[in-house]
Design a protein around this motif. Sequence first.
Motif, PDB file in Angstrom:
ATOM      1  N   ILE A 145       0.854  -1.184   0.000  1.00 41.14           N
ATOM      2  CA  ILE A 145       0.000   0.000   0.000  1.00 41.14           C
ATOM      3  C   ILE A 145       0.889   1.233   0.000  1.00 41.14           C
ATOM      4  CG2 ILE A 145      -1.690   1.335   1.318  1.00 41.14           C
ATOM      5  CD1 ILE A 145      -2.633  -1.301   2.549  1.00 41.14           C
ATOM      6  N   GLU A 146       0.622   2.170  -0.911  1.00 42.47           N
ATOM      7  CA  GLU A 146       1.315   3.452  -0.876  1.00 42.47           C
ATOM      8  C   GLU A 146       0.626   4.342   0.153  1.00 42.47           C
ATOM      9  OE1 GLU A 146       2.994   6.761  -3.976  1.00 42.47           O
ATOM     10  OE2 GLU A 146       0.891   6.201  -4.171  1.00 42.47           O
ATOM     11  N   LEU A 147       1.372   4.820   1.128  1.00 41.87           N
ATOM     12  CA  LEU A 147       0.804   5.663   2.169  1.00 41.87           C
ATOM     13  C   LEU A 147       0.580   7.076   1.631  1.00 41.87           C
ATOM     14  CD1 LEU A 147       2.920   4.364   5.174  1.00 41.87           C
ATOM     15  CD2 LEU A 147       0.685   3.587   4.384  1.00 41.87           C
ATOM     16  N   PRO A 148      -0.408   7.797   2.189  1.00 47.77           N
ATOM     17  CA  PRO A 148      -0.827   9.070   1.567  1.00 47.77           C
ATOM     18  C   PRO A 148       0.200  10.194   1.634  1.00 47.77           C
ATOM     19  CG  PRO A 148      -2.570   8.172   2.966  1.00 47.77           C
ATOM     20  CD  PRO A 148      -1.338   7.371   3.245  1.00 47.77           C
ATOM     21  N   LEU A 149       1.043  10.220   2.665  1.00 47.88           N
ATOM     22  CA  LEU A 149       1.993  11.321   2.804  1.00 47.88           C
ATOM     23  C   LEU A 149       3.328  10.935   2.190  1.00 47.88           C
ATOM     24  CD1 LEU A 149       2.296  14.168   4.084  1.00 47.88           C
ATOM     25  CD2 LEU A 149       3.320  13.032   6.064  1.00 47.88           C
ATOM     26  N   GLY A 150       3.876  11.837   1.368  1.00 49.90           N
ATOM     27  CA  GLY A 150       5.168  11.614   0.742  1.00 49.90           C
ATOM     28  C   GLY A 150       6.149  12.715   1.083  1.00 49.90           C
ATOM     29  N   TRP A 151       7.328  12.661   0.475  1.00 49.72           N
ATOM     30  CA  TRP A 151       8.387  13.640   0.721  1.00 49.72           C
ATOM     31  C   TRP A 151       8.926  14.127  -0.612  1.00 49.72           C
ATOM     32  CZ3 TRP A 151      13.602  14.088  -0.446  1.00 49.72           C
ATOM     33  CH2 TRP A 151      14.320  15.051   0.288  1.00 49.72           C
ATOM     34  N   TYR A 152       9.215  15.449  -0.669  1.00 55.80           N
ATOM     35  CA  TYR A 152       9.692  16.068  -1.900  1.00 55.80           C
ATOM     36  C   TYR A 152      10.892  16.950  -1.583  1.00 55.80           C
ATOM     37  CZ  TYR A 152       5.160  14.556  -3.586  1.00 55.80           C
ATOM     38  OH  TYR A 152       4.065  13.782  -3.910  1.00 55.80           O
ATOM     39  N   PRO A 153      11.931  16.899  -2.396  1.00 55.82           N
ATOM     40  CA  PRO A 153      13.103  17.748  -2.142  1.00 55.82           C
ATOM     41  C   PRO A 153      12.778  19.213  -2.407  1.00 55.82           C
ATOM     42  CG  PRO A 153      13.334  16.594  -4.234  1.00 55.82           C
ATOM     43  CD  PRO A 153      12.107  16.040  -3.589  1.00 55.82           C
ATOM     44  N   ASP A 154      13.581  20.063  -1.852  1.00 60.23           N
ATOM     45  CA  ASP A 154      13.443  21.509  -2.040  1.00 60.23           C
ATOM     46  C   ASP A 154      13.559  21.836  -3.539  1.00 60.23           C
ATOM     47  OD1 ASP A 154      13.735  24.248  -2.183  1.00 60.23           O
ATOM     48  OD2 ASP A 154      15.085  24.380  -0.462  1.00 60.23           O
ATOM     49  N   ALA A 165      22.803  16.398  -1.697  1.00 57.14           N
ATOM     50  CA  ALA A 165      21.516  15.892  -1.228  1.00 57.14           C
ATOM     51  C   ALA A 165      21.503  15.901   0.290  1.00 57.14           C
ATOM     52  CB  ALA A 165      21.294  14.474  -1.759  1.00 57.14           C
ATOM     53  N   ALA A 166      20.469  16.459   0.852  1.00 54.47           N
ATOM     54  CA  ALA A 166      20.359  16.554   2.309  1.00 54.47           C
ATOM     55  C   ALA A 166      18.896  16.522   2.665  1.00 54.47           C
ATOM     56  CB  ALA A 166      21.034  17.832   2.795  1.00 54.47           C
ATOM     57  N   SER A 167      18.592  16.951   3.877  1.00 56.19           N
ATOM     58  CA  SER A 167      17.209  16.864   4.334  1.00 56.19           C
ATOM     59  C   SER A 167      16.394  18.073   3.908  1.00 56.19           C
ATOM     60  CB  SER A 167      17.166  16.737   5.857  1.00 56.19           C
ATOM     61  OG  SER A 167      17.800  17.849   6.463  1.00 56.19           O
ATOM     62  N   ALA A 168      16.943  18.898   2.976  1.00 53.18           N
ATOM     63  CA  ALA A 168      16.194  20.056   2.493  1.00 53.18           C
ATOM     64  C   ALA A 168      15.033  19.563   1.650  1.00 53.18           C
ATOM     65  CB  ALA A 168      17.109  20.959   1.676  1.00 53.18           C
ATOM     66  N   GLY A 169      13.876  19.605   2.204  1.00 52.23           N
ATOM     67  CA  GLY A 169      12.695  19.130   1.507  1.00 52.23           C
ATOM     68  C   GLY A 169      11.490  19.278   2.410  1.00 52.23           C
ATOM     69  N   SER A 170      10.367  18.748   1.975  1.00 53.61           N
ATOM     70  CA  SER A 170       9.145  18.929   2.750  1.00 53.61           C
ATOM     71  C   SER A 170       8.211  17.749   2.550  1.00 53.61           C
ATOM     72  CB  SER A 170       8.445  20.228   2.337  1.00 53.61           C
ATOM     73  OG  SER A 170       8.126  20.188   0.961  1.00 53.61           O
ATOM     74  N   TRP A 171       7.339  17.571   3.536  1.00 56.42           N
ATOM     75  CA  TRP A 171       6.296  16.557   3.446  1.00 56.42           C
ATOM     76  C   TRP A 171       5.127  17.136   2.651  1.00 56.42           C
ATOM     77  CZ3 TRP A 171       8.427  12.320   5.269  1.00 56.42           C
ATOM     78  CH2 TRP A 171       9.339  12.399   6.311  1.00 56.42           C
ATOM     79  N   ALA A 172       4.522  16.324   1.827  1.00 55.64           N
ATOM     80  CA  ALA A 172       3.316  16.703   1.081  1.00 55.64           C
ATOM     81  C   ALA A 172       2.640  15.410   0.645  1.00 55.64           C
ATOM     82  CB  ALA A 172       3.651  17.588  -0.115  1.00 55.64           C
ATOM     83  N   MET A 173       1.443  15.542   0.122  1.00 57.14           N
ATOM     84  CA  MET A 173       0.683  14.347  -0.218  1.00 57.14           C
ATOM     85  C   MET A 173       1.303  13.624  -1.409  1.00 57.14           C
ATOM     86  SD  MET A 173      -1.490  14.452   2.168  1.00 57.14           S
ATOM     87  CE  MET A 173      -2.713  13.202   1.766  1.00 57.14           C
TER      88      MET A 173
END
Length: 776
Positions: A145-154, A165-173
Amino acid sequence: MIRIRSPWKLVLAGCLALLIYASLPRPVQANPDDRNAEYVDARVCAACHRKLADDYRQTGMGRSFFRPTPENTLEDYTGHNEFFHALSDTHYSMVRRDGEFYQRRWQTGFAGRETNVEEMRVDYVLGSGNHARSYLHRTSAGTLIELPLGWYPDPNQQRNPSKPAASAGSWAMSPGSDSDLPRTRRFIAYKCMFCHNGIPRIPAGHVATGSDPVFLGDLPAGIDCQRCHGPGGKHVRTAGTAGSKAADTRGSIVNPARLSSKRQMEVCMQCHLETTSGRIPAVIQRFNRGPFSFVPGEPIEDFALFFDHAPGTGHDDKFEAVSSVYRLRQSRCFAGSEGRLTCQTCHNPHRAPRGQEATNHYSAICRQCHATEQGSIGALDSLISSGKHPAATDCITCHMPKRRAEDTPHMIMTDHLIQRRPPGNLLAELPERSAEDYHGEVVPYYPSPIPKTDENALYRAVAQVGLGNNVEAGLPELAREIERQKPREAEFYIVLGDAWQGTGEQREAVAAYDQAVRLSPRSLRGLRGLASALQASGESSRATEILKRAIQIAPSDPETWYRYGTLDSSSGRMTEAIDKIQKAIGLDPSLPEKSRKLAEILLKTGQRDRAQLALRDALRIDPYDEDAWDLAGRILAEKGETAEAMYNFERAIRLRPGSAPHLYDYALALARANRFDEAQQRAEAAVRADGNLAEVHELLGGLFERKRQLPEAAGEYRRALELQPDSSRAHLRLGNVLAAQGNVTDATIHLRQAAKGSDAAIVQQATRALQQLGAH
């Protein structure tokens, strides 16, 4: 693959590979019909090709799928990682606990309480993080199952890949979830795994097209060498065989560099060509092929055919996440190259340059052609010297810019349509695109023109009806071709049966499914379809026998148990229905409709408390199920918990504003709570939504009658009887209203009709009213 020319090096490398090969899990067959294509663990390849393997592991393909660990996370699990999705009124958080990762989802419910809480372990991460990462949970049934919340880089990091590549990014659907109704159970299909990972193991009974996507054992970690080079078992054995020649070793594996330019492109096209992610059958895998049976070097049309929207239907300029080959093929550069320009012209699949190195590399590729005049386009240096072109050396940023994908707007991708002047602000925020409702011809895209063979005529017809895009023209065509050719693949008949069912032609559907089951007696999809069509045709006994056969074939299949339970329910066998649906839930508790259906049956049998518990499960799994909210409201209203009941009805109507049945249930509960004006408002809204529900008109009639608006009440009762002429209760109420208006003649007619009913209480009331009128 590196060419090892020295014989002693060849033998040494082969022996090392065989030692590793022997120590790893045995080679897997991707599927039984794969012509003995033997896949090996990718670590075997790395034994000989270490440098290539090390470089490849740094590419996006090499990092496309993995189990999460503290070492491979880009995301920040320790800081503020709670996310509120306003569209669906839902909260999420990502949690790391005891070395494992979880996604938690909840809502704020009645009286401000936290409700519909679900926490699912993140078993796999899909996506390198170059563009996005999605999180997958593996169920007890072996599905993903793909969970609804994902992560996207800055986005700034994507525009400047020289930044580390680092933790610069944000959670989004995640793609497809950024709406007021996020999909809480988005299952990873085989076609998803085909392009996002290596070759998994799947059960033998799940190979046919349309089978439930179930995965066995440990899953591969990333797209491996064999996706482009084909199965490696023969190659490893040949390299380790004493006396084998270098030519034999090279010949035992596919090297895309030695393929024709067309076949080279098709190696990439197996994953990077998607005409659209919209709701049309963009790729149809041939029914005699397994889901992972494509071998690089073979014509891709032997494995699958590609289809697209018809030209001129408003879908000609779509830019989507997996459209790189689709867009490239629209480019003037590609068309003018006459096949010489391929993906490998620019991309080394083993190594991805970054930063300034990437800029220099790709610009140098462009200059290979544009150093000289190209048709109407002058040589680049002469254009620069004449002031007709900027002196900048970065071709890609201007002519193949990054932009937001229309189908996954949180993702920023390179547009492979090479344009002189790309339009507008390509990085502007985009809304999530709702599922399109395309009705029109589905046309072949690749190969084009599609070879005119009998088999391809069948697939062209399948493309028209498979997702209901062009049924009026496609269904007769499919039926005609099947009758003419009598194909041996059961899937053609299943598609035909599904199409007949969709048009309400149940007898034709039964005939199609019957033939499918004769050709493939163990096809669960065929058996389920046949049972459904038989039930709709009124042949419940035979439908029961078909589902019994399906259970014997797959006793652990939850969907078949569920369908068997719903059949029992419709036949009045409530105890058996409850047992079977509980069995289905026990086998796979991840689907909400099973718990909601169980609640409906429990409520019908008077088991209100058990129904309420089942509904809590249904709403925990899918808090966007308006039917579950409505049913919960009905139960709470019956229990006298009026305030919470009204809250539940409001949630149901918010999720489906124009639902007449839900508005009626709400109105009825309001009336029983003596909130008559509000009840009338909701009932009138239900009539506006659907004026053909007799019970709504009867309720409105009662509300008008209570206010002594007798003509209006009589009108509503008459409308109810037009829709449901045998309603003894409506006859009784209309008779009483007419009597109150002094219309004894018509009142007597309706009261006599009520007195003929089967409800003893209504018969008694109608008889008493007739006596009062002096009627016999």
